[in-house]
Write an enzyme that holds these catalytic residues in place. Structure first.
Site, mmCIF file in Angstrom:
data_model
loop_
_atom_site.group_PDB
_atom_site.id
_atom_site.type_symbol
_atom_site.label_atom_id
_atom_site.label_comp_id
_atom_site.label_asym_id
_atom_site.label_seq_id
_atom_site.Cartn_x
_atom_site.Cartn_y
_atom_site.Cartn_z
ATOM 1 N N ASP A 70 -6.266 -6.328 -2.740
ATOM 2 C CA ASP A 70 -4.826 -6.533 -2.933
ATOM 3 C C ASP A 70 -4.564 -7.532 -4.055
ATOM 4 O OD1 ASP A 70 -4.247 -4.698 -0.964
ATOM 5 O OD2 ASP A 70 -3.811 -6.198 0.573
ATOM 6 N N LYS A 77 4.957 6.065 8.025
ATOM 7 C CA LYS A 77 4.444 5.086 8.991
ATOM 8 C C LYS A 77 5.559 4.648 9.928
ATOM 9 C CE LYS A 77 1.145 3.185 5.691
ATOM 10 N NZ LYS A 77 0.804 2.041 4.835
ATOM 11 N N HIS A 91 0.826 -1.200 0.000
ATOM 12 C CA HIS A 91 0.000 0.000 0.000
ATOM 13 C C HIS A 91 0.867 1.259 0.000
ATOM 14 C CE1 HIS A 91 -3.027 -2.761 2.215
ATOM 15 N NE2 HIS A 91 -3.171 -2.861 0.911
ATOM 16 N N TYR A 139 0.414 0.535 13.568
ATOM 17 C CA TYR A 139 1.231 1.512 12.869
ATOM 18 C C TYR A 139 0.686 2.915 13.044
ATOM 19 C CZ TYR A 139 -1.576 -0.557 8.984
ATOM 20 O OH TYR A 139 -2.556 -1.110 8.205
#
Length: 185
Positions: free
Chosen positions: A167, A70, A60, A130
């Site tokens: 995905d 992140k 991503h 995250y």
């Protein structure tokens, strides 16, 4: 903080204090990250993903700007965390780096805006948390197929990957580049 081979990625190994009651650690320190990257990051969102063994999330990334930096840790279980350099023009474009994150070493990985991110749960259950510099915005979020043969990410051979429909339908790195959706270096 240890710099990894892809510019904009760092691996943080915390000091773990143990005694008969358990352990204590500082899993994130803004001052340490600021010193390592030369600026502060604004924390806009905290994500928590609980995944069964084999769940593969990613690759991503978000449009730049604003991008989404992140800081990722695995608070329970074990996950293989992968950073992919998808920045067109970068000296490490198309390269990836993997680190195992788990509830023993308690390491965390930082990745800057413009990099692709994925992880696979290796334990029966893995909880990955995250910290994100910008909130989720589906209008600027994209994906690259995590099993793209040109990327050749070395996912564990003994774990069957489980992908979301989104995905599994994501383009390859080449298709994403041809479509003009990748960030620039």
């Amino acid at each position: 903080m240890k710099r990894l081979s892809i510019d904009g990625t760092l691996l943080y190994t915390p000091r773990i204090h143990s005694d008969p009651r358990g352990v204590f650690l500082e899993s994130f320190r803004a001052a340490d990250l600021r010193e390592a990257i030369g600026h502060s990051i604004e924390l806009a969102q905290v994500n928590c993903s609980v995944s069964s063994r084999g769940v593969l999330r990613g690759i991503h990334f978000a449009d730049v700007p604003p991008g989404q930096a992140k800081y990722v840790t695995c608070v329970s279980g074990e996950a293989l965390d992968v950073v992919v350099d998808i920045r067109v023009g970068s000296p490490t474009y198309g390269r990836w780096e993997a680190v195992r994150l788990d509830d023993v070493s308690r390491q965390g990985i930082y990745l800057t805006e413009g990099l692709g991110h994925a992880f696979m749960a290796l334990s029966e259950s893995a909880t990955v948390v995250y910290l994100c510099s910008s909130p989720y915005d589906p209008a600027i979020e994209h994906g690259i197929h995590p099993l793209d043969p040109d990327l050749a990410i070395e996912w564990p051979a003994d774990v069957e990957p489980v992908l979301s429909a989104k995905d599994a339908a994501a383009p390859t790195l080449k298709q994403a580049r041809d479509a003009g959706i990748l960030p620039s270096w």
